[in-house]
Design an enzyme around this catalytic site. Structure first.
Site, PDB file in Angstrom:
ATOM      1  N   ILE A  89      -2.329   8.527 -14.179  1.00 13.76           N
ATOM      2  CA  ILE A  89      -3.649   8.952 -14.663  1.00 13.76           C
ATOM      3  C   ILE A  89      -3.895  10.426 -14.333  1.00 13.76           C
ATOM      4  CG2 ILE A  89      -6.131   8.566 -14.446  1.00 13.76           C
ATOM      5  CD1 ILE A  89      -5.442   5.636 -13.610  1.00 13.76           C
TER       6      ILE A  89
ATOM      7  N   ALA B 119      -5.054 -13.063   4.603  1.00 13.55           N
ATOM      8  CA  ALA B 119      -4.330 -13.761   5.677  1.00 13.55           C
ATOM      9  C   ALA B 119      -3.021 -13.074   6.034  1.00 13.55           C
ATOM     10  CB  ALA B 119      -4.046 -15.200   5.246  1.00 13.55           C
TER      11      ALA B 119
ATOM     12  N   TYR C 110      -7.684  -2.438  -0.757  1.00 17.19           N
ATOM     13  CA  TYR C 110      -7.713  -1.486  -1.876  1.00 17.19           C
ATOM     14  C   TYR C 110      -9.120  -1.448  -2.475  1.00 17.19           C
ATOM     15  CZ  TYR C 110      -6.552   0.563  -6.445  1.00 17.19           C
ATOM     16  OH  TYR C 110      -6.506   1.354  -7.568  1.00 17.19           O
TER      17      TYR C 110
ATOM     18  N   THR D 274       0.388   2.311 -15.837  1.00 15.11           N
ATOM     19  CA  THR D 274       1.072   3.383 -15.091  1.00 15.11           C
ATOM     20  C   THR D 274       2.114   2.736 -14.182  1.00 15.11           C
ATOM     21  OG1 THR D 274      -0.357   3.301 -13.144  1.00 15.11           O
ATOM     22  CG2 THR D 274      -1.105   4.710 -14.949  1.00 15.11           C
TER      23      THR D 274
HETATM   24  N1  LIG Z   1      -3.214   2.090 -12.579  1.00 19.26           N
HETATM   25  C1  LIG Z   1      -4.313   1.354 -12.453  1.00 19.26           C
HETATM   26  O1  LIG Z   1      -4.372   0.204 -12.910  1.00 19.26           O
HETATM   27  C2  LIG Z   1      -5.530   1.918 -11.780  1.00 19.26           C
HETATM   28  C3  LIG Z   1      -6.753   1.284 -12.004  1.00 19.26           C
HETATM   29  C4  LIG Z   1      -7.892   1.776 -11.387  1.00 19.26           C
HETATM   30  C5  LIG Z   1      -7.815   2.860 -10.561  1.00 19.26           C
HETATM   31  N2  LIG Z   1      -6.606   3.467 -10.328  1.00 19.26           N
HETATM   32  C6  LIG Z   1      -6.582   4.605  -9.425  1.00 19.26           C
HETATM   33  O2  LIG Z   1      -6.250   5.759 -10.173  1.00 19.26           O
HETATM   34  C7  LIG Z   1      -5.519   6.669  -9.355  1.00 19.26           C
HETATM   35  C8  LIG Z   1      -4.203   7.013 -10.039  1.00 19.26           C
HETATM   36  O3  LIG Z   1      -3.473   5.808 -10.229  1.00 19.26           O
HETATM   37  P1  LIG Z   1      -2.131   5.751 -11.099  1.00 19.26           P
HETATM   38  O4  LIG Z   1      -2.068   4.405 -11.682  1.00 19.26           O
HETATM   39  O5  LIG Z   1      -2.054   6.941 -11.963  1.00 19.26           O
HETATM   40  O6  LIG Z   1      -1.050   5.830  -9.913  1.00 19.26           O
HETATM   41  P2  LIG Z   1       0.484   6.252  -9.972  1.00 19.26           P
HETATM   42  O7  LIG Z   1       1.004   6.246 -11.350  1.00 19.26           O
HETATM   43  O8  LIG Z   1       1.136   5.406  -8.932  1.00 19.26           O
HETATM   44  O9  LIG Z   1       0.442   7.785  -9.465  1.00 19.26           O
HETATM   45  C9  LIG Z   1      -0.072   8.034  -8.186  1.00 19.26           C
HETATM   46  C10 LIG Z   1      -0.225   9.517  -7.974  1.00 19.26           C
HETATM   47  O10 LIG Z   1      -0.816   9.701  -6.677  1.00 19.26           O
HETATM   48  C11 LIG Z   1       0.081  10.407  -5.838  1.00 19.26           C
HETATM   49  N3  LIG Z   1       0.067   9.872  -4.482  1.00 19.26           N
HETATM   50  C12 LIG Z   1       0.247   8.600  -4.071  1.00 19.26           C
HETATM   51  N4  LIG Z   1       0.221   8.531  -2.742  1.00 19.26           N
HETATM   52  C13 LIG Z   1       0.016   9.793  -2.295  1.00 19.26           C
HETATM   53  C14 LIG Z   1      -0.102  10.382  -1.022  1.00 19.26           C
HETATM   54  N5  LIG Z   1       0.013   9.665   0.112  1.00 19.26           N
HETATM   55  N6  LIG Z   1      -0.310  11.715  -0.939  1.00 19.26           N
HETATM   56  C15 LIG Z   1      -0.403  12.472  -2.043  1.00 19.26           C
HETATM   57  N7  LIG Z   1      -0.296  11.982  -3.288  1.00 19.26           N
HETATM   58  C16 LIG Z   1      -0.087  10.654  -3.404  1.00 19.26           C
HETATM   59  C17 LIG Z   1       1.455  10.231  -6.455  1.00 19.26           C
HETATM   60  O11 LIG Z   1       2.298  11.306  -6.059  1.00 19.26           O
HETATM   61  P3  LIG Z   1       3.827  11.039  -5.603  1.00 19.26           P
HETATM   62  O12 LIG Z   1       4.573  10.616  -6.832  1.00 19.26           O
HETATM   63  O13 LIG Z   1       4.250  12.369  -5.075  1.00 19.26           O
HETATM   64  O14 LIG Z   1       3.768   9.958  -4.559  1.00 19.26           O
HETATM   65  C18 LIG Z   1       1.113  10.250  -7.952  1.00 19.26           C
HETATM   66  O15 LIG Z   1       0.944  11.559  -8.400  1.00 19.26           O
HETATM   67  C19 LIG Z   1      -5.345   5.988  -7.999  1.00 19.26           C
HETATM   68  O16 LIG Z   1      -6.346   6.428  -7.122  1.00 19.26           O
HETATM   69  C20 LIG Z   1      -5.550   4.519  -8.325  1.00 19.26           C
HETATM   70  O17 LIG Z   1      -5.997   3.795  -7.213  1.00 19.26           O
HETATM   71  C21 LIG Z   1      -5.464   3.020 -10.936  1.00 19.26           C
END
Ligand SMILES: NC(=O)c1ccc[n+]([C@@H]2O[C@H](COP(=O)([O-])OP(=O)(O)OC[C@H]3O[C@@H](n4cnc5c(N)ncnc54)[C@H](OP(=O)(O)O)[C@@H]3O)[C@@H](O)[C@H]2O)c1
Length: 250
Positions: A19, A102, A163, A198
């Protein structure tokens, strides 16, 4: 210090994949200069090169682990030294583990709270002077914080207790930020989507079709729409659910 004239500047954490990467792309397409941050240097470098090549905008890359308070502080300093302006802070970095209460492991619990909640709070605190200064210099548009929360922060989801709790806290934090700062032009929005297609949802693909998930473009489009509002419009949160009968389920 880079002079960007009247051009707007954004910082996107989690901007290397998923995202956050799509939000960064759309912002670059609108002419925003960007700091793109993520944990792994390789992903940051690739994202920066692609954005520069595709959109010709100024992009600064920072590898920073949001689980480290020192890295969070360094990210704020690096952005401020490079741009000295911040119209939009996108708190995209996040992670989750799927485990029942749990079975909760303290290490996973700590990591989710650190990355999903503590880092955003610290980063906003560190960057608030720059957000305020940007809003003061641009009173019509102000400055915004957009936090990637989750629909699991609005309604609990089995297996995602910590989460969801971290995301519920983020939604509350955004509300408080707007309460405290919006009179000065800085406001915050928590985006709370259901499952988005994603890497994070890859483990669900055997039981949930990718077509049944939201797209990164759906979320990025909402972020862009927020950047087009005047500073008078404060949007505390936006919930986006998937089509079908689940409404408040992820
Ligand atoms: N996908 C869903 O269904 C969904 C739904 C609702 C909300 N969200 C939220 O939307 C956001 C993006 O999600 P996404 O699905 O795009 O995730 P994603 O594809 O797993 O990408 C995660 C991103 O966050 C970075 N990241 C993860 N851990 C990190 C850390 N410890 N320090 C710095 N950067 C870190 C990753 O960088 P690296 O590659 O360098 O680790 C990557 O750029 C998150 O906050 C997630 O909780 C996601």
């Amino acid at each position: 210090m880079v002079d960007h004239g009247s051009g707007r500047v954004a910082l996107v954490t989690g901007g290397s994949r998923g995202i956050g990467a799509e939000i960064a792309r759309r912002l670059a397409g609108e002419g925003f200069a960007l700091t793109v941050a993520a944990r792994q240097q390789a992903g940051v470098t690739t994202a920066v090169e692609q954005l520069r090549a595709e959109f010709g905008v100024e992009v600064h890359g920072v590898a920073a682990n949001m689980a480290s308070a020192d890295d969070v502080a360094r990210l704020a300093v690096e952005h401020s030294e490079h741009f000295d302006r911040l119209d939009l802070l996108v708190l995209g970095a996040g992670m989750g583990t799927d485990e029942r209460i749990a079975d909760l492991r303290p290490k996973a619990y700590d990591l989710q709270l650190a990355v999903n909640l503590k880092a955003p709070v610290l980063l906003v605190r560190e960057l608030l002077p720059l957000l305020r200064a940007t809003a003061e210099a641009n009173p019509a548009t102000g400055a915004r914080v957009v936090a990637l929360a989750s629909i699991t922060g609005v309604a609990g989801e089995a297996g995602l207790s910590v989460y969801g709790a971290s995301k519920a806290a983020l939604i509350s934090f955004c509300e408080t930020l707007s309460l405290e700062e919006s009179a000065g032009g800085v406001s915050a929005t928590a985006l709370a989507p259901g499952y988005v297609d994603t890497d994070m949802t890859e483990h669900l693909r055997d039981r949930l079709d990718r077509d049944a998930m939201l797209t990164v473009g759906d979320v990025a489009e909402l972020v862009l729409s927020l950047t087009r509002l005047s500073a008078a419009a404060v949007v505390p949160s936006i919930v986006v659910t998937r089509a079908g009968p689940q409404l408040w389920r992820a």
